[in-house]
Design a protein around this motif. Sequence first.
Motif, mmCIF file in Angstrom:
data_model
loop_
_atom_site.group_PDB
_atom_site.id
_atom_site.type_symbol
_atom_site.label_atom_id
_atom_site.label_comp_id
_atom_site.label_asym_id
_atom_site.label_seq_id
_atom_site.Cartn_x
_atom_site.Cartn_y
_atom_site.Cartn_z
ATOM 1 N N ASN A 38 0.809 -1.231 0.000
ATOM 2 C CA ASN A 38 0.000 0.000 0.000
ATOM 3 C C ASN A 38 0.836 1.273 0.000
ATOM 4 O O ASN A 38 0.412 2.306 0.513
ATOM 5 C CB ASN A 38 -0.970 -0.001 1.193
ATOM 6 C CG ASN A 38 -2.044 -1.071 1.060
ATOM 7 O OD1 ASN A 38 -2.692 -1.181 0.024
ATOM 8 N ND2 ASN A 38 -2.214 -1.860 2.112
ATOM 9 N N GLN A 39 2.035 1.194 -0.578
ATOM 10 C CA GLN A 39 2.856 2.396 -0.736
ATOM 11 C C GLN A 39 2.381 3.221 -1.925
ATOM 12 O O GLN A 39 2.697 4.407 -2.023
ATOM 13 C CB GLN A 39 4.320 1.996 -0.929
ATOM 14 C CG GLN A 39 4.927 1.256 0.250
ATOM 15 C CD GLN A 39 6.319 0.739 -0.063
ATOM 16 O OE1 GLN A 39 7.097 1.381 -0.750
ATOM 17 N NE2 GLN A 39 6.644 -0.441 0.435
ATOM 18 N N VAL A 40 1.665 2.589 -2.837
ATOM 19 C CA VAL A 40 1.095 3.269 -4.001
ATOM 20 C C VAL A 40 -0.363 2.831 -4.145
ATOM 21 O O VAL A 40 -0.783 1.821 -3.579
ATOM 22 C CB VAL A 40 1.879 2.931 -5.294
ATOM 23 C CG1 VAL A 40 3.277 3.519 -5.260
ATOM 24 C CG2 VAL A 40 1.925 1.423 -5.524
ATOM 25 N N LYS A 41 -1.102 3.596 -4.928
ATOM 26 C CA LYS A 41 -2.530 3.313 -5.120
ATOM 27 C C LYS A 41 -2.763 2.217 -6.161
ATOM 28 O O LYS A 41 -3.723 1.450 -6.062
ATOM 29 C CB LYS A 41 -3.224 4.606 -5.564
ATOM 30 C CG LYS A 41 -4.736 4.551 -5.575
ATOM 31 C CD LYS A 41 -5.322 4.766 -4.204
ATOM 32 C CE LYS A 41 -6.841 4.898 -4.265
ATOM 33 N NZ LYS A 41 -7.434 4.994 -2.910
ATOM 34 N N ALA A 42 -1.882 2.174 -7.155
ATOM 35 C CA ALA A 42 -2.018 1.195 -8.235
ATOM 36 C C ALA A 42 -0.636 0.926 -8.826
ATOM 37 O O ALA A 42 0.361 1.530 -8.406
ATOM 38 C CB ALA A 42 -2.982 1.710 -9.306
ATOM 39 N N GLU A 43 -0.607 0.041 -9.799
ATOM 40 C CA GLU A 43 0.664 -0.282 -10.440
ATOM 41 C C GLU A 43 0.485 -0.369 -11.949
ATOM 42 O O GLU A 43 -0.508 -0.903 -12.447
ATOM 43 C CB GLU A 43 1.201 -1.632 -9.939
ATOM 44 C CG GLU A 43 2.502 -2.056 -10.618
ATOM 45 C CD GLU A 43 2.881 -3.499 -10.365
ATOM 46 O OE1 GLU A 43 3.939 -3.935 -10.861
ATOM 47 O OE2 GLU A 43 2.119 -4.207 -9.689
ATOM 48 N N TRP A 44 1.474 0.172 -12.670
ATOM 49 C CA TRP A 44 1.605 -0.160 -14.082
ATOM 50 C C TRP A 44 2.491 -1.395 -14.112
ATOM 51 O O TRP A 44 3.710 -1.318 -14.027
ATOM 52 C CB TRP A 44 2.239 0.981 -14.875
ATOM 53 C CG TRP A 44 1.216 1.902 -15.454
ATOM 54 C CD1 TRP A 44 0.876 3.151 -15.029
ATOM 55 C CD2 TRP A 44 0.374 1.628 -16.588
ATOM 56 N NE1 TRP A 44 -0.125 3.675 -15.798
ATOM 57 C CE2 TRP A 44 -0.457 2.765 -16.773
ATOM 58 C CE3 TRP A 44 0.228 0.537 -17.457
ATOM 59 C CZ2 TRP A 44 -1.410 2.837 -17.802
ATOM 60 C CZ3 TRP A 44 -0.720 0.617 -18.463
ATOM 61 C CH2 TRP A 44 -1.520 1.749 -18.632
ATOM 62 N N GLY A 45 1.838 -2.549 -14.180
ATOM 63 C CA GLY A 45 2.568 -3.805 -14.173
ATOM 64 C C GLY A 45 2.349 -4.559 -15.464
ATOM 65 O O GLY A 45 2.123 -3.965 -16.522
ATOM 66 N N TYR A 46 2.388 -5.866 -15.375
ATOM 67 C CA TYR A 46 2.189 -6.730 -16.531
ATOM 68 C C TYR A 46 1.139 -7.783 -16.196
ATOM 69 O O TYR A 46 0.821 -8.023 -15.026
ATOM 70 C CB TYR A 46 3.499 -7.431 -16.905
ATOM 71 C CG TYR A 46 4.633 -6.520 -17.273
ATOM 72 C CD1 TYR A 46 4.596 -5.752 -18.437
ATOM 73 C CD2 TYR A 46 5.764 -6.424 -16.456
ATOM 74 C CE1 TYR A 46 5.653 -4.921 -18.784
ATOM 75 C CE2 TYR A 46 6.827 -5.593 -16.803
ATOM 76 C CZ TYR A 46 6.765 -4.848 -17.967
ATOM 77 O OH TYR A 46 7.814 -4.023 -18.309
ATOM 78 N N THR A 47 0.638 -8.452 -17.206
ATOM 79 C CA THR A 47 -0.289 -9.557 -16.975
ATOM 80 C C THR A 47 0.356 -10.646 -16.126
ATOM 81 O O THR A 47 -0.331 -11.358 -15.392
ATOM 82 C CB THR A 47 -0.750 -10.146 -18.319
ATOM 83 O OG1 THR A 47 0.393 -10.333 -19.174
ATOM 84 C CG2 THR A 47 -1.734 -9.226 -19.018
#
Length: 324
Positions: free
Chosen positions: A202-211
Motif C-alpha cells: 500500500n505504498q502506491v494506489k495502483a501499479e503499471w505492471g504486466y499480466t
Amino acid sequence: MDILRKIGATAASAAITLAASVLISGVPQAQAFPDKPVNYIIPFGPGGESDITARHQQSFFKDKFGQDLVIAYKPGGGGAVGWSQLNGMIGDGYTMMGINLPHIVVKPLQKDVGFKTEDITGVYMFHYTPDAIVVNADSDIKSLQDLIDYAKANPKKLTMSGSGKGTANHLAQVRFDKMAGVKTTYVAFKGTGKAVAALLGNQVKAEWGYTSVGAKHEGKVRLLAVAMEERHPKFPDVPTFKELGFDLVSGAYRGIAVPKSTPEDVRVKLSEMIGEINADPEFRKRMENDGMALLDVGYKDLDAFVAEQAKAYEAAAREAGVIK
C-alpha cells in the motif's frame, strides 16, 4: 595387365563411391544444425521474465532439436552490456542473445551505450508481457473508469508503481495519461518485483505492471485492463484498453538476436527453430499460464516490426523526459 586394370577399376570405383558419399553426406550435415549445444545469453540477471521464458524454451529445444540450450547471463546497464558485446561474438549460429523492447530502442537514444538499435540482428520476436493496470484485490478502485475518475478528481495524487524509467510500464503510463486526459504520478522501482511489493504494501494506489503480475499474485491483485488486441486467455474477464476506448497495445517484447556475422541461412534456420517451439501447444499453454502473450514475428519481418514499435516508444520517451 588384367590385374592392373582390375586394381585401377576398383580404385576408380572406390574413389567415385567416396566422392558420392561425401557429396551426399554434405547435405544432411548442412541440415543437421545444430550438432552441438547452443549458447543462449540473457543480458539480465537470473530470475527475471527473460530468464523464465528461456527456461521454458530450454526443454522444448532439447526435445525438438536434440541439443542443449545452455543459458548464461551477462547483466548490466539494463541489457546494454550484453547487446554492446553481441557483434563481437562468433557468428556461427551457436551463440544467440535475448533482446527486449523497448530497451533496444530507448537505451541508445538516452546516451552512448555501445550499440545502436540498427546494430541488433534479431531473428525472432516470440512473446510479450502485456502492460496492465493492477490494483490490490481489496482496492476501492474496481474498474478502469474508477481509476480515471479518481485521477481526474485528484490530479497527480494517483501514485502508480512501475519497473523503472523508460521501461514498457513507464512509457505505457505516459501514453495512457495522454489518452485519458489525466495526470498520474509514476513511481519508478528497480524491477517488477519491487514495484509489486510497493503495491502490496500500500505504498502506491495502483501499479503499471504486466499480466504476469496477475498470474503470479492471483487472489492478491486485480487487473483493471490489459494492453492487448484481444483479452488474455488466462484473464477472460479483464477487458482490453481497446475495448474501453483506448488504443493501447504495449508491453515488454522479447526475442532472439545473433551476431551480425551470422550467415543468412543460419539466421533463417534459427528463426524457424524458435518459431517451431512457439507453435508447440504445450509451450504456448505454459507461457500463457505465466501471463505471457505469444507473438510470432520471424526474421524477415522483424526489422519492420521493431521500426514500427520504435515510433511510439520514442515519442513517449521524449514526453516522459527519458530522452531529449
